[in-house]
Each structure stands twice: as C-alpha cells, then as structure tokens.
Design an enzyme around this catalytic site. Structure first.
Site: not given
Length: 329
Positions: A128, A268, A123, A57, A219, A241, A80, A125, A216
């Site tokens: 992550t 994102d 962003d 990142d 999350h 992602g 980010e 990466l 997701t």
C-alpha cells in the site's frame, strides 16, 4: 443447462474456489487501477505513517470477500482490512471463474476437501505504501487458500505488471512515433496449487553463485539490516510487498527474501508461499519453522520470513544467533 450443472458439480471444491478466486483477483486488480485513475486515494493511517490504507484497499477487500462469501458461504475468510459489515454494492461482486483452471486435475490429496475445511487469507492490496508513492509495479492482490493449517493454493494478481512498458508505449503514441513497442498488456494473474504447479509466469533462476537479497523498503530496522548483511549479498533490493518479493525469486531477480522482523502478516505470505513451494522453493520463519494458516492462528508472522527458490540451507545457516534470539515464533 443440465449438462452445465453436471459439469460444475463434477469439479472439486478446491479447483472451483481457485477458478473463482482467479477471476475475483482480476476484478480487484481492476479496482486498484480504477482508484488511481480517479485520483482520490482516500488514504488513512492505521497504526503508523508506514501502515496505510487507501480507498483501493477497502473496495478491493469488499469485492474479494463478498464475492467469495456469496459463492462459498461456508468458507472462513480472513482479510487484512478491518471493515464494518455493510451492504456491498453489486458492481463489486465478481461471479465469474477462470475456465482454464477447471480443466486442470485436482491433486488427489485435496479432492475430498469440503468448503468449511478451507481458510482464505486475503490481502486486497499488498504494498500500500508503495501504491501511494506511485511505485505501482510493487503492488499485488493476494488470495491464499489454506487447509489444515497449510497454504495449499494461491492467486497473485499484479495490477500494474508491464506498467513501465505500457508507459513507454503511451509516450511513443503521444509523440506519434511509429515504433512497435512491447505487447504491453497491463496486469497479470499468477496462480498455483501444491501438487499441481504454478502458472502465469516464466520460472527463472538467479545465475549460480550470485547472492541477491530482496528485503523490505519501508519497514527496515537494525535486525533486518544485520540479517541481510550476514547473508554476504552481492546485491540488495529494497522493494515493497511480500507478493512482489516472491515474484522476484521465481523470476530470477533475487535469490533470497530476508525479513528479520515481526511486521509481516499471514495474508502477506499465504498466497506467495504456495507459488514458491509449487516450483520447489521454500518459505519459513527466520528459525526455519513452517508458517501455519489455520483460522485460530495469530495474524502476525512474529519470527519474520526467510524464502528462497534454491539454496535455502545456505541462507538459513547464515542467520545470526542474535537475530534468532530477538525474534520469538
């Protein structure tokens, strides 16, 4: 040399920026692969165990932001990762540009844009957590370009596109099997400009009548699950992602990306939104509002994300009122 300079100056700022960002995203993808190959991910927890940062990142962001700033010093660049300003190693700088993009016409509404009018959301990466767990095909590098608050151009690099095919090929080589595998070149770059189109992939749609929701992987919460269930899906894909999920929409693996939570940020969605909109799809918050990308805007997409390639109204109509009232734009 004079001829080359004349050619360079004849291209619009936007198309030069997109052509440069393409090469810069490819370099960032190579950095992402190199960090894994070297074996030390250098993982740091940012706000929680699911909000991670790695050496990839950090290096990819330094590479992207410094390369862009060197070539386009008047750009606003929002990345980010919160990194200290330090001298960037010259080997991280990418000065090239993808000539194929410069052969394309700039949409007339963007031909007079000045460098200082553009905001770039980076962003380095995306995905992550999945990267740290070896789910490498979830990972993307995202560079989104906005003008007057609207996402107008985007680049998505998938460092590990063809990863599975590549691994199978290596296994066959290891076993000395003489069997022609797929042409497994690792990595690809997708790009798009509103009014011009999106390139670098084969557009495909989910079969008519099928409702496949992508959401997701790391999350999730009750709101997310309630909203996904309300879509009455035939199948639910839980992957990492935002860039990866939009690619699922444009390649016919999913029909809707549903994320009823404030976890996702502008970096994102900026680049993926462009790719989706350029092929006739739609990305909004859960209430149906367009996302704004001007430099003063808050970074969090606090009212979630709803995106589809087709049939947006079907999915938007099924978002529960309880979810809408819980997510404030």
């Amino acid at each position: 040399m004079i001829m080359e300079l004349a050619m360079a100056s004849s291209h619009t700022v936007l198309m030069r920026l997109v052509a440069s960002a393409y090469s810069i995203a490819q370099k960032a993808g190579a950095i992402v692969r190199r960090v894994i190959a070297e074996g030390d991910l250098g993982i740091v927890e940012k706000t929680s165990a699911t909000d991670l940062q790695t050496k990839a990142d950090r290096l990819a962001q330094m590479s992207i932001c410094s390369s862009l700033a060197q070539k386009f010093p008047k750009l606003t660049i929002i990345g980010e990762e919160d990194l200290p300003s330090e001298e960037v190693d010259q080997e991280l700088i990418e000065d090239g540009q993808w000539e194929e993009i410069l052969k394309q016409p700039c949409p007339s509404q963007y031909s007079a844009i000045k460098e200082e009018d553009l905001v770039v959301w980076v962003d380095p990466l995306d995905g992550t957590k999945e990267y740290t767990e070896g789910l490498l095909d979830n990972v993307t590098v995202l560079i989104g370009i906005a003008y007057e608050g609207k996402a107008i151009a985007g680049i998505i690099n998938q460092p590990y596109y063809n990863y599975q095919n590549n691994e199978k090929q290596k296994l066959r080589e290891h076993r000395n099997e003489i069997q022609a595998g797929p042409d497994a070149v690792l990595g690809r770059t997708i790009w798009g400009v509103l009014g011009l189109g999106a390139f670098g992939f084969q557009l495909k749609e989910v079969p008519a009548g099928k409702h496949i929701v992508t959401t997701t992987r790391s999350h999730s919460n009750k709101l997310v699950n309630d909203c996904v269930t309300a879509m009455n899906p035939d199948n639910v894909l839980r992957v990492g992602g935002a860039g990866n999920k939009i690619i699922q929409l444009i390649e016919g693996k999913a029909s809707a990306y549903v994320f009823a939570s404030p976890g996702c940020k502008k970096w994102d969605t900026c680049a993926p939104e462009v790719i989706l909109h350029a092929v006739g799809g739609k990305l909004t918050d859960i209430h149906g509002n367009a996302l704004r990308y001007n430099k003063e805007v808050k970074h969090m997409n606090s009212a979630g994300v709803l995106a589809t390639l087709r049939n947006y109204d079907y999915y938007a109509s099924r978002v529960p009122e309880s979810v809408k009232s819980a997510l404030v734009p």
